[in-house]
Design a protein around this motif. Structure first.
Motif, mmCIF file in Angstrom:
data_model
loop_
_atom_site.group_PDB
_atom_site.id
_atom_site.type_symbol
_atom_site.label_atom_id
_atom_site.label_comp_id
_atom_site.label_asym_id
_atom_site.label_seq_id
_atom_site.Cartn_x
_atom_site.Cartn_y
_atom_site.Cartn_z
ATOM 1 N N SER A 524 0.829 -1.208 0.000
ATOM 2 C CA SER A 524 0.000 0.000 0.000
ATOM 3 C C SER A 524 0.860 1.252 0.000
ATOM 4 O O SER A 524 0.565 2.227 -0.691
ATOM 5 C CB SER A 524 -0.925 0.001 1.218
ATOM 6 O OG SER A 524 -1.811 -1.106 1.166
ATOM 7 N N SER A 527 2.510 1.480 -3.534
ATOM 8 C CA SER A 527 1.530 1.802 -4.560
ATOM 9 C C SER A 527 1.099 3.261 -4.459
ATOM 10 O O SER A 527 0.947 3.948 -5.485
ATOM 11 C CB SER A 527 0.325 0.879 -4.435
ATOM 12 O OG SER A 527 -0.650 1.167 -5.419
ATOM 13 N N CYS A 530 4.001 5.471 -5.757
ATOM 14 C CA CYS A 530 4.105 5.439 -7.221
ATOM 15 C C CYS A 530 2.977 6.234 -7.864
ATOM 16 O O CYS A 530 3.187 6.918 -8.873
ATOM 17 C CB CYS A 530 4.075 3.989 -7.708
ATOM 18 S SG CYS A 530 5.534 3.022 -7.269
ATOM 19 N N LEU A 538 0.543 0.848 -9.623
ATOM 20 C CA LEU A 538 1.105 -0.454 -9.292
ATOM 21 C C LEU A 538 -0.021 -1.339 -8.776
ATOM 22 O O LEU A 538 -0.688 -1.000 -7.788
ATOM 23 C CB LEU A 538 2.203 -0.307 -8.230
ATOM 24 C CG LEU A 538 2.845 -1.591 -7.718
ATOM 25 C CD1 LEU A 538 3.626 -2.289 -8.819
ATOM 26 C CD2 LEU A 538 3.765 -1.283 -6.529
ATOM 27 N N ASN A 556 -2.513 -6.764 -5.103
ATOM 28 C CA ASN A 556 -2.833 -5.988 -3.907
ATOM 29 C C ASN A 556 -2.603 -6.808 -2.631
ATOM 30 O O ASN A 556 -3.534 -7.098 -1.875
ATOM 31 C CB ASN A 556 -4.288 -5.512 -3.964
ATOM 32 C CG ASN A 556 -4.618 -4.517 -2.855
ATOM 33 O OD1 ASN A 556 -3.728 -3.890 -2.267
ATOM 34 N ND2 ASN A 556 -5.889 -4.375 -2.554
ATOM 35 N N PHE A 571 2.426 -2.907 -13.570
ATOM 36 C CA PHE A 571 1.852 -1.576 -13.673
ATOM 37 C C PHE A 571 0.831 -1.519 -14.807
ATOM 38 O O PHE A 571 0.919 -2.260 -15.782
ATOM 39 C CB PHE A 571 2.943 -0.531 -13.945
ATOM 40 C CG PHE A 571 3.968 -0.394 -12.858
ATOM 41 C CD1 PHE A 571 3.818 0.568 -11.872
ATOM 42 C CD2 PHE A 571 5.081 -1.230 -12.815
ATOM 43 C CE1 PHE A 571 4.768 0.706 -10.868
ATOM 44 C CE2 PHE A 571 6.031 -1.094 -11.822
ATOM 45 C CZ PHE A 571 5.864 -0.129 -10.842
ATOM 46 N N LEU A 922 -7.499 -1.366 -3.611
ATOM 47 C CA LEU A 922 -6.778 -0.806 -4.745
ATOM 48 C C LEU A 922 -7.765 -0.509 -5.867
ATOM 49 O O LEU A 922 -8.428 -1.407 -6.392
ATOM 50 C CB LEU A 922 -5.712 -1.794 -5.236
ATOM 51 C CG LEU A 922 -4.859 -1.346 -6.429
ATOM 52 C CD1 LEU A 922 -4.001 -0.150 -6.049
ATOM 53 C CD2 LEU A 922 -3.981 -2.495 -6.916
#
Length: 1079
Positions: A524, A527, A530, A538, A556, A571, A922
């Motif tokens: 988490s 991600s 990013c 991600l 996730n 990605f 996510l």
């Protein structure tokens, strides 16, 4: 000396008398023999039987028959060149025939009117040759079963018209040319002689030799006739119009006539010669038009496509074989070359079993910088050597998904793999397989290696898996497919939603090794960083397993999973250049960078809970729900018993096939719908409508999955659809029929299109919905709201031929479709109502460039399994999470789910960060309502139609609408409902709702009979996707023990924190001030 007319007539008459007298004798003998046979059958039968049954007569008769039969068999073996002596005899006859023809060429230099004396040494030699020919003629005559047919054969006519004049010449002590030119017809046996000598082996060389023999024998024979009649003149005027012409000049005249040129310097003057030229000209047109170009083409193709591929040092290349056609080559080149446009340094060598057509050859010329075609077969080592398979980066085998016999197609491709692996075990092979049950043969090949990059792309498994996921989550087929589809066509956009949809087609599924500075952080945290700092989404990582040398893909992953160094990330982004930022990121150098483009390789970069019951019965892998084998008669429904099995929120699958159809593998469709990361209460009933004969063959693969029912009938009949309670279903999937031979590719989807039209015509009244039915189920294809009185049944249609999309594009009831007939530019595809397996062709190139992406796709659509997991098998081992506690995808509403707690949530970036920080959810994309069409003609009937389209990976600042639904990867232990809204489910809530009170599990080993009314669970599973986050790949799965309890979990990774982690997190918080966490 000169030959008188009487001598010439004697030579010619001897041949004609021999031919016709022999033919007459054979006819008389046959008629007599038939008459005797007929007389025996009519009368005197007893006398004949007595003679046959007498001992002496019987012994003599059978002894003579035996000797005759043995002698005849020996002669036949001799003449057929099956023995060495026979081969020598056949070759000797051909050589002597050519020698006799050469003697004719020598004697043709003398005037035709002269006779050669025996002082000429060639005459006795020619007599000896003809004596041997007569002996060979006698052997052939004895071996012939039909004497008359033998007498009229070409070789027999040549011998009859050339041998008698030779004996006449011995009697007259002089020889004349006469009809000796007919020996040129013996050249027709040239291909057989060359095959006996093994001088030719390929089919092209045999065909070339036949064409050459036909042309030469025709020319030499015609030239001999012209030479005879032109030098002799017309006999009725005693040769006064004769001319002195050599045999070479006769050949020149014949070749000029054959080529239809006719220079006029050498012409025929006699009436016989001119008459012959007229008829020969007609024949030469056929000869020259057919045989000569064919010979040139064979010679050109032999040099053009049969040469070996020249391997250049440092030049990479791949070999592509299998189904090499115009369509397959075009699709492969489009997908292969788009991955690194302008940077392709890999040449493609196509190995085709037949020469390319003109259209295919044109394609190769257009891509001549990248492609080379070699004619040959992957089943022959000689052809594999010519394409240098041992030096190729990989060998790709293309299957034909439209073939009439998928089993034969798979078998032939598996044999190609076996041939390649036997030739060179180290060659990497990527193969397309049509039927999933044929996959098991490939890992059994000793040299097959998953680690080396060998891979399998199974059409049935992926295609049916995509459709199954589309039944759970509307639009998911389009969401996943858009990650592999690229449209370069320029279109004129008329609607705002089309702009958003086309922009999402630019996003692809890419991989990149993550920066080592992320080691020790949770998914988490990485991600979020990013997404905020690098504008990258991600979605999954390749996590190291507790088993040495094994790893698994996790979508996730939970907070317990810590990232390691050199972790591979997955990605959703537009280009590989963007995802490289994740590997360049440095906590020290990029902590204060706010622009993603400025994140580049720096100088320091060179340093190296909710409780769920596990009482559900699962299979041995823990990946799928399981039950004891259910007899087919217990799940077979009757149309008249609809009131006894009223289904709600179920899935209807329309199947086409009969007792002789190839199995499509419905097990691949059911497995994602029975994934273990759903509880038993969340499973949706599946009703198959189709031929009972076909479904009975599929049932042995489905009988261990719970809540599956079969309704014998046809989806083309509305009564069968209503019997399955289709008006209450959450999704109706129309699967394409098994492969059938069809003259037109347009007609292969006939049954699918007709069924879609039939279901699309069923208008369901909104008042018919029961109070317990969630309104959210109506939103996929247009729900009931306000003044609307009817709705359509949600449908997902599979098309084998993508160009057939225009037949059903009107069913959406919406205008503004993108122009053209391209499937991926259609409204039906954008809304997730149509799926086609044609995009699976792109996975072949994807598997070559990055097999990790293919592995992730297989895991997403098949319920968590992968080819490598199948190879390694399932043993009692522990992983970082239980087999069923893996993420699942679903559609969440912004207002009626826990996403409503996120404040603010005006942009996608705010919802992404808020859901990740607070719930570990996510967000991947959006499912947005298409704007209502004011001029829609359907409004005149009181029908209000709405549809939704997919937006993959929206921008960070993308504005959200209240009606938007969010594609999310939801952790297994997260409850998405709001307690204060449990009693009411809003129209946009598309989640799995679990009951607050515990419910006794049903006896899954004894499914309820269809005669009993199906009990409805307290929770209604609405449009959710089965888990995609199980740890697979090389890692082994968690296995349940015999008592049904999962083995203890182990947590992988260390919790140590390196220097700079705290500073990194502070930087993230400063950067994401625009994305505040929800309270």
């Amino acid at each position: 000396m000169s030959c008188t007319t009487e001598v010439q007539v004697a030579f010619i008459v001897s041949s004609f008398v021999t031919f016709f007298s022999g033919l007459l004798i054979l006819f008389i003998f046959r008629i007599t023999w038939k008459a005797i046979k007929k007389g025996q059958n009519v009368k005197g039968t007893g006398l004949v039987l007595k003679l046959i049954l007498s001992k002496v007569t019987t012994n003599k008769h059978f002894k003579s028959l035996h000797l005759h039969g043995v002698f005849r068999d020996r002669i036949e073996m001799l003449l057929s060149a099956q023995t060495i002596v026979g081969q020598v005899l056949v070759i000797l006859v051909f050589v002597l025939s050519i020698g006799s023809l050469i003697i004719y060429f020598i004697n043709s230099t003398d005037p035709v009117g002269s006779c050669s004396s025996y002082q000429d040494k060639t005459i006795p030699i020619d007599l000896i040759f003809n004596a041997f020919f007569s002996f060979y003629f006698g052997l052939r005559f004895l071996a012939a079963s039909d004497k008359i047919k033998f007498w009229l054969e070409m070789n027999s006519i040549v011998d009859i018209f050339t041998i008698p004049p030779a004996f006449i010449s011995y009697y007259l002590k002089s020889n004349w040319l006469g009809l000796r030119f007919l020996r040129a017809l013996r050249l027709l046996e040239l291909p057989q002689i060359l095959q006996i000598l093994r001088a030719i082996k390929t089919s092209n060389s045999v065909k070339f030799s036949k064409l050459l023999a036909i042309v030469l024998s025709t020319w030499f024979t015609a030239a001999g006739f012209i030479h005879l009649v032109e030098n002799s003149g017309d006999p009725w005027i005693k040769g006064r119009n004769s001319q002195n012409i050599s045999y070479f000049e006769s050949i020149y005249l014949v070749m000029a006539t054959t080529s239809t040129v006719g220079f006029g310097d050498v012409v025929a003057k006699t009436s016989l010669g001119r008459t012959f030229i007229m008829f020969f000209t007609l024949g030469s047109l056929i000869l020259f038009a057919n045989y000569i170009p064919e010979m040139v083409e064979l010679f050109a193709n032999k040099r053009k496509f049969t040469s070996s591929y020249e391997v250049l040092k440092g030049k990479k290349f791949i070999v592509v074989c299998g189904n090499i056609t115009v369509d397959s080559v075009t699709a492969f080149l489009r997908n292969f070359l788009r991955h690194k446009s302008g940077e392709i340094n890999t040449e493609i060598v196509f190995l085709g079993e037949v020469p390319p057509s003109l259209e295919l050859e044109t394609i190769f010329k257009c891509y001549m910088a990248y492609t080379t075609f070699v004619s040959g077969s992957a089943l022959k080592w000689e052809d594999l050597r010519r394409v240098a398979v041992e030096s190729a980066d990989a060998c790709l085998i293309i299957a034909n998904p439209l073939c009439s016999d998928s089993q034969a197609e798979d078998t032939s491709n598996i044999m190609r793999v076996l041939s390649i692996k036997n030739y060179n075990p180290n060659t990497r092979v990527i193969i397309q397989i049509l039927q999933s049950h044929n996959k098991v043969f490939l890992p059994k090949i000793p040299s097959w290696s998953w680690i080396a990059g060998d891979n399998i792309i199974c059409f049935a498994e992926l295609k049916l898996g995509f459709i199954a996921q589309g039944c759970l989550v509307p639009g998911l087929c389009t969401f996943l497919t858009s990650l592999f589809v690229e449209e370069n066509k320029k279109v004129c956009l008329k609607q705002p939603w089309q702009k958003h949809f086309l922009s999402c087609l630019k996003n692809k599924l890419l991989t990149q090794r993550l920066s080592d500075d992320f080691a020790g952080m949770t998914f988490s945290e990485v991600s979020r960083l990013c997404f905020v700092k690098m504008h990258l989404m991600l979605i999954a990582i390749e996590n190291q397993s507790v088993l040495p040398g094994y790893c698994g893909l996790v979508l996730n992953p939970p907070a317990q999973v810590k990232l390691h160094k050199n972790t591979l990330g997955f990605f959703i982004a537009e280009s590989a250049k963007e995802v490289r930022r994740a590997s360049f990121y440095c906590a020290t150098c990029h902590s204060d960078v706010c622009t993603p483009e400025l994140i580049r390789k720096c100088s320091c970069k060179s340093k190296s809970h909710r409780h769920f019951s596990d009482s559900d019965c699962l299979d041995s892998t823990g990946m799928f729900h399981w039950c004891k084998a259910t007899p087919l008669e217990k799940v077979t429904l009757k149309r008249t018993d609809k009131s006894k099995h009223e289904f709600r929120n179920h899935i209807v699958a329309c199947i086409f096939g009969d007792a002789q159809s190839t199995l499509m593998g419905l097990r691949n469709f059911v497995m994602p719908l029975r994934a273990s990361n759903y509880t038993r209460q969340e499973l949706k009933d599946i009703v198959f409508i189709g031929s009972l004969d076909y479904l009975q063959r599929e049932w042995r693969f489905l009988r261990n999955f719970p809540q599956i029912y079969i309704l014998p009938g046809s989806a083309l009949y509305s009564g069968d659809l209503y019997a399955a309670n289709i008006e209450e279903c959450s999704m109706c999937a129309v699967l394409s029929s098994p492969s059938k031979s069809s003259g037109s590719q347009t007609l292969i989807d006939t049954e699918t299109i007709m069924t879609t039209l039939n279901i699309g015509s069923l208008w369901i009244s909104c008042s018919a919905r029961t109070p317990s039915e969630p309104e959210g189920t109506l939103q996929y294809t247009g729900g009931c709201s306000g003044k609307s009185r009817h709705r359509r049944i949600p449908i997902l249609t599979e098309l084998k031929n993508p160009s057939n999309i225009h037949f059903i594009e009107q069913l959406g009831g919406m205008e503004g479709s993108l122009p053209g007939t391209s499937l991926h530019l259609s409204t039906s595809f954008a809304t997730g109502a149509v799926f086609s397996g044609s995009f699976l062709d792109s996975l072949l190139a994807t598997a070559f460039y990055n097999y990790h992406v293919l592995e992730l796709v297989q895991m997403l659509v098949t319920g968590g399994t992968s080819s490598q997991m199948e190879h390694h098998g399932m043993t009692d081992c522990c992983t970082i999470m239980s087999g069923r506690k893996r993420c699942k995808l679903g559609l969440l509403s912004l207002n009626q789910t826990i996403l409503s707690d996120i404040q603010p949530r005006k942009t996608f970036g705010q919802v992404f960060c808020g859901s990740l920080d607070n719930f570990g959810i996510l967000c991947l994309g959006l499912y947005r309502m298409i704007d209502e069409e004011e001029r829609n003609p359907e409004h005149k009937r009181g029908v209000w139609l709405r549809g939704k389209f997919v937006i993959t990976r929206p921008d960070n600042e993308f504005k959200l609408l209240p009606s938007d639904l969010v594609f999310c990867a939801i952790p297994f232990n997260i409850s998405c409902y709001k307690k204060d809204n449990l009693s009411y489910q809003g129209p946009y809530e598309i989640i799995n709702i679990m009951p607050l009170t515990s419910e006794a599990p049903t006896d899954i080993n004894h499914p309820p009979r269809v005669e009993q009314k199906t009990a409805q669970p307290l929770n209604t599973s609405v449009h959710s996707l089965e888990s995609k986050t199980v740890l697979v790949s090389d890692s082994r799965q968690a296995i349940l023990t015999q008592n049904g309890k999962p083995l203890p979990q182990t947590h992988l990774g260390e919790t140590r924190k390196e220097n700079g982690k705290a500073n990194m997190k502070e930087t993230i918080e400063d950067k994401v001030s625009a994305y505040p966490k929800s309270n």
